[in-house]
Design a protein around this motif. Structure first.
Motif, short mmCIF file in Angstrom:
data_model
loop_
_atom_site.label_atom_id
_atom_site.label_comp_id
_atom_site.label_asym_id
_atom_site.label_seq_id
_atom_site.Cartn_x
_atom_site.Cartn_y
_atom_site.Cartn_z
N SER A 43 3.39 -2.44 3.42
CA SER A 43 3.85 -1.66 4.52
C SER A 43 5.03 -1.25 4.20
CB SER A 43 3.83 -2.54 5.72
OG SER A 43 4.95 -3.47 5.73
N TYR A 44 6.10 -1.88 3.46
CA TYR A 44 7.27 -1.27 3.00
C TYR A 44 7.48 -0.14 1.89
CZ TYR A 44 9.18 -5.05 5.80
OH TYR A 44 9.30 -5.93 7.12
N MET A 47 8.85 3.12 2.69
CA MET A 47 10.00 3.06 3.33
C MET A 47 11.00 4.10 2.98
SD MET A 47 12.44 0.08 4.88
CE MET A 47 12.10 -0.88 3.60
N LYS A 50 9.81 7.74 4.15
CA LYS A 50 9.74 7.86 5.70
C LYS A 50 11.11 7.57 6.24
CE LYS A 50 4.75 7.78 5.66
NZ LYS A 50 3.71 6.95 6.17
N ASP A 51 12.17 8.16 5.90
CA ASP A 51 13.41 7.59 6.45
C ASP A 51 13.95 8.53 7.41
OD1 ASP A 51 14.14 9.45 4.47
OD2 ASP A 51 15.71 8.42 3.67
N PRO A 57 9.54 3.08 12.78
CA PRO A 57 9.87 1.93 11.98
C PRO A 57 8.72 1.33 11.38
CG PRO A 57 10.62 1.61 14.28
CD PRO A 57 9.69 2.87 14.09
N VAL A 58 9.17 0.63 9.94
CA VAL A 58 8.23 -0.03 9.27
C VAL A 58 7.62 -1.42 10.05
CG1 VAL A 58 7.93 -1.41 7.24
CG2 VAL A 58 8.91 0.74 7.07
#
Length: 78
Positions: A43-44, A47, A50-51, A57-58
């Protein structure tokens, strides 16, 4: 035995150790994911991509997990 042959043996040994290390790390990540308390590292993975400020949020934080200002919380309270 000359230096070229020693370099070849050293290169082969280094590559073998790095491959074993890589596969053991991948195995570690997937076995931790299967745990109930393990972290889902996949899931990270996006990151960095997608910032943007509008992205979700993750790992969203609920209101009960946000500590009140000035109050210390123990790790086990979370």
């Amino acid at each position: 035995m000359d230096i070229a042959q020693l370099q070849a043996y050293g290169y082969f040994t280094l590559i073998t150790i790095l491959v074993i290390g890589l596969y053991s790390y991948i195995y570690h990540l997937y076995t931790k994911k299967k745990d109930a308390d393990g972290v889902d590292y996949e899931s990270y993975s996006n990151m960095a991509l997608k910032d943007d400020i509008d992205d979700t949020p993750v790992a969203p934080i609920s209101e009960d997990e946000v500590p009140v200002e000035g109050v210390k919380r123990n790790r086990r309270d979370i």
